[in-house]
Write a protein that holds these residues in place. Structure first.
Motif, PDB file in Angstrom:
ATOM      1  N   GLY A 277     -10.216  49.337  61.204  1.00  0.00           N
ATOM      2  CA  GLY A 277      -9.475  50.452  60.643  1.00  0.00           C
ATOM      3  C   GLY A 277      -8.172  50.682  61.388  1.00  0.00           C
ATOM      4  N   ALA A 278      -7.284  51.477  60.788  1.00  0.00           N
ATOM      5  CA  ALA A 278      -5.945  51.666  61.349  1.00  0.00           C
ATOM      6  C   ALA A 278      -5.654  53.144  61.579  1.00  0.00           C
ATOM      7  CB  ALA A 278      -4.904  51.084  60.406  1.00  0.00           C
ATOM      8  N   PHE A 279      -5.147  53.439  62.770  1.00  0.00           N
ATOM      9  CA  PHE A 279      -4.603  54.764  63.069  1.00  0.00           C
ATOM     10  C   PHE A 279      -3.086  54.672  63.010  1.00  0.00           C
ATOM     11  CE2 PHE A 279      -2.669  57.429  66.456  1.00  0.00           C
ATOM     12  CZ  PHE A 279      -2.776  58.649  65.793  1.00  0.00           C
ATOM     13  N   VAL A 280      -2.450  55.618  62.307  1.00  0.00           N
ATOM     14  CA  VAL A 280      -0.999  55.573  62.095  1.00  0.00           C
ATOM     15  C   VAL A 280      -0.377  56.898  62.523  1.00  0.00           C
ATOM     16  CG1 VAL A 280       0.845  55.194  60.423  1.00  0.00           C
ATOM     17  CG2 VAL A 280      -1.374  54.066  60.098  1.00  0.00           C
ATOM     18  N   ALA A 281       0.623  56.823  63.388  1.00  0.00           N
ATOM     19  CA  ALA A 281       1.412  57.999  63.771  1.00  0.00           C
ATOM     20  C   ALA A 281       2.821  57.821  63.204  1.00  0.00           C
ATOM     21  CB  ALA A 281       1.464  58.139  65.284  1.00  0.00           C
ATOM     22  N   ILE A 282       3.224  58.729  62.319  1.00  0.00           N
ATOM     23  CA  ILE A 282       4.552  58.659  61.694  1.00  0.00           C
ATOM     24  C   ILE A 282       5.452  59.707  62.344  1.00  0.00           C
ATOM     25  CG2 ILE A 282       5.851  58.912  59.553  1.00  0.00           C
ATOM     26  CD1 ILE A 282       3.432  57.907  58.037  1.00  0.00           C
ATOM     27  N   GLU A 283       6.419  59.236  63.122  1.00  0.00           N
ATOM     28  CA  GLU A 283       7.300  60.151  63.842  1.00  0.00           C
ATOM     29  C   GLU A 283       8.616  59.438  64.165  1.00  0.00           C
ATOM     30  OE1 GLU A 283       4.971  63.356  65.990  1.00  0.00           O
ATOM     31  OE2 GLU A 283       4.094  61.583  66.902  1.00  0.00           O
ATOM     32  N   GLY A 284       9.518  60.153  64.797  1.00  0.00           N
ATOM     33  CA  GLY A 284      10.789  59.561  65.229  1.00  0.00           C
ATOM     34  C   GLY A 284      10.579  58.792  66.522  1.00  0.00           C
ATOM     35  N   ILE A 285       9.863  57.677  66.438  1.00  0.00           N
ATOM     36  CA  ILE A 285       9.519  56.892  67.637  1.00  0.00           C
ATOM     37  C   ILE A 285      10.808  56.483  68.368  1.00  0.00           C
ATOM     38  CG2 ILE A 285       8.275  54.907  68.550  1.00  0.00           C
ATOM     39  CD1 ILE A 285       6.457  56.876  67.085  1.00  0.00           C
ATOM     40  N   GLU A 289      14.162  51.449  75.218  1.00  0.00           N
ATOM     41  CA  GLU A 289      15.280  51.545  76.173  1.00  0.00           C
ATOM     42  C   GLU A 289      15.923  52.927  76.151  1.00  0.00           C
ATOM     43  OE1 GLU A 289      16.117  49.180  78.354  1.00  0.00           O
ATOM     44  OE2 GLU A 289      14.371  48.074  77.573  1.00  0.00           O
ATOM     45  N   ARG A 290      15.504  53.770  75.193  1.00  0.00           N
ATOM     46  CA  ARG A 290      16.031  55.140  75.070  1.00  0.00           C
ATOM     47  C   ARG A 290      17.560  55.160  74.983  1.00  0.00           C
ATOM     48  NH1 ARG A 290      12.492  59.202  76.074  1.00  0.00           N
ATOM     49  NH2 ARG A 290      14.156  60.557  76.845  1.00  0.00           N
ATOM     50  N   LYS A 291      18.087  54.261  74.140  1.00  0.00           N
ATOM     51  CA  LYS A 291      19.538  54.149  73.983  1.00  0.00           C
ATOM     52  C   LYS A 291      19.995  54.292  72.531  1.00  0.00           C
ATOM     53  CE  LYS A 291      20.516  51.172  77.983  1.00  0.00           C
ATOM     54  NZ  LYS A 291      21.063  49.848  78.421  1.00  0.00           N
ATOM     55  N   GLN A 292      19.081  54.297  71.571  1.00  0.00           N
ATOM     56  CA  GLN A 292      19.475  54.236  70.163  1.00  0.00           C
ATOM     57  C   GLN A 292      18.997  55.427  69.337  1.00  0.00           C
ATOM     58  OE1 GLN A 292      18.146  50.437  68.687  1.00  0.00           O
ATOM     59  NE2 GLN A 292      19.360  49.272  70.152  1.00  0.00           N
ATOM     60  N   ASN A 293      17.718  55.758  69.417  1.00  0.00           N
ATOM     61  CA  ASN A 293      17.177  56.783  68.519  1.00  0.00           C
ATOM     62  C   ASN A 293      17.427  58.184  69.072  1.00  0.00           C
ATOM     63  OD1 ASN A 293      15.890  58.254  66.579  1.00  0.00           O
ATOM     64  ND2 ASN A 293      13.945  57.169  66.707  1.00  0.00           N
ATOM     65  N   VAL A 294      18.668  58.642  68.932  1.00  0.00           N
ATOM     66  CA  VAL A 294      19.018  59.969  69.447  1.00  0.00           C
ATOM     67  C   VAL A 294      18.295  61.056  68.667  1.00  0.00           C
ATOM     68  CG1 VAL A 294      21.074  60.267  67.991  1.00  0.00           C
ATOM     69  CG2 VAL A 294      20.960  61.389  70.231  1.00  0.00           C
ATOM     70  N   ASP A 312       8.388  63.852  72.004  1.00  0.00           N
ATOM     71  CA  ASP A 312       8.366  62.590  71.270  1.00  0.00           C
ATOM     72  C   ASP A 312       8.339  61.441  72.267  1.00  0.00           C
ATOM     73  OD1 ASP A 312       9.227  62.879  68.022  1.00  0.00           O
ATOM     74  OD2 ASP A 312       9.382  64.654  69.278  1.00  0.00           O
ATOM     75  N   TYR A 313       8.059  60.240  71.790  1.00  0.00           N
ATOM     76  CA  TYR A 313       7.660  59.176  72.693  1.00  0.00           C
ATOM     77  C   TYR A 313       8.136  57.824  72.188  1.00  0.00           C
ATOM     78  CZ  TYR A 313       4.144  59.388  69.024  1.00  0.00           C
ATOM     79  OH  TYR A 313       3.535  59.447  67.799  1.00  0.00           O
TER      80      TYR A 313
END
Length: 346
Positions: A277-285, A289-294, A312-313
């Motif tokens: 089975g699959a666990f899915v977390a839908i978020e602003g992952i 490198e913490r350089k792109q997804n501001v 967030d993570y």
């Protein structure tokens, strides 16, 4: 962000520093339902907008308001000033017309009504580590939301709006042919379950949330005509087991909590799943490198405002927690904009 060059420039400083101007212009237009009214009328002159919205400011103020929205790309314009005729640009017409099912303005309405003021206290939040929302008057932020029908409706619409594009993408990109059942934990209005059922006719889905949300979810399910394969169920995912399903989804849930509670929720999902089975977390992952997804990093600061301890993570964080819980493997599925589905397989 503006690329760094050898020549200093104040452009990016001023762009970001005055960013709240731009934000408030859009949020105000949404609160006025400007885009909905323009969609209905197709085109309007500035004087018609002024009259329809009941604005008492000068004509010049109206021109400035509408022309700024035009420069931002939300409106189109033919002519200028008195002769100008305005209409919605395609994005605004699709996503900001409240009469369309694709409307995502709920999150913008909540930003205008709640978060805009709370974010004025970001400095206090960073200094104290304490939430800056309604919790300043009560420790139970979610209790306050769920006990007030109007606040709950606004919150539910906001959560639906911010994730709708992700839900549609996930419903079409995830390998649902391997599964038959799904439960969406903290499913709010049930839109993820509805999108999965819409695009995957073999899937049976359950939207699981606190009891006050169930009537909202049931109304949405009836609206989509999918009550044969989508159900709403009530419960507290912290105090009771998560319903069993082959796919367990949490959209914008894990980021509400500290690391200990994140791992606890992932363990509950693990226990609800069968082998493979699959666990899915839908978020602003956030990118590793913490350089792109501001957006993800700003959302993480929003969790400081809202909960004090949530954050967030990165996918690396998710992998570490999945390993602690005992999941076999993980993958990352990019969705709409800055959001992704972090997936852990049992």
């Amino acid at each position: 962000m503006k690329p760094q060059t050898n020549q200093p420039s104040p452009e990016n400083i001023m762009k970001i520093g005055t960013g709240f101007w731009a934000s408030k212009i859009l949020l105000t237009a949404v609160s006025f339902q400007l885009f909905s009214k323009l969609s209905e009328k197709k085109t309007m002159k500035a004087k018609d907008v002024k009259e329809t919205l009941g604005l008492k400011c000068t004509d010049r103020n109206v021109y400035d308001f509408l022309d700024t929205l035009t420069v931002f790309g939300f409106l189109t314009r033919e002519g200028i000033l008195e002769t100008a005729i305005y209409s919605n640009a395609i994005d605004a017409d699709t996503f900001l017309d409240i009469n369309k099912p694709s409307y995502i303005g709920g999150i913008l309405e909540m930003m205008n009504n709640r978060l805009y003021g709370f974010w004025g206290n970001l400095g206090e939040g960073l200094l104290t580590g304490l939430p800056q929302n309604e919790a300043k008057r009560s420790e139970d932020f979610f209790g306050l939301i769920y006990e007030d029908p109007e606040k709950l409706k606004e919150f539910t619409n906001a959560m639906s709006g911010i994730q709708m594009g992700n839900f549609m993408t996930f419903a079409q990109k995830f390998e649902f042919q391997k599964y038959n059942t799904l439960v969406d934990i903290g499913g709010s209005a049930g839109l993820l379950s509805l999108m999965v059922a819409k695009y995957n006719p073999h899937m049976h889905c359950t939207s699981f949330d606190l009891p006050p949300v169930e009537p909202i979810a049931n109304a949405t399910i009836q609206q989509f005509g999918l009550s044969d394969r989508v159900k709403a169920a009530s419960g507290d995912f912290f105090t009771m087991p998560i319903p069993n399903a082959e796919v367990v989804v949490m959209g914008n849930i894990l980021h509400d909590w500290d690391e200990e509670n994140k791992i606890s929720l992932m363990k509950k999902a693990y226990d609800a799943l069968p082998a493979n089975g699959a666990f899915v977390a839908i978020e602003g992952i956030i990118d590793d490198e913490r350089k792109q997804n501001v957006f993800g990093m700003m959302m993480s600061l929003n969790m400081l405002i809202e909960t004090g301890t949530g954050f967030d993570y990165t996918f690396a964080d998710f992998n570490r927690w999945a390993n602690i819980v005992g999941f076999r493997t993980t993958s990352l599925l990019p969705l709409a904009g800055p959001s992704s589905a972090a997936i852990a397989y049992k």
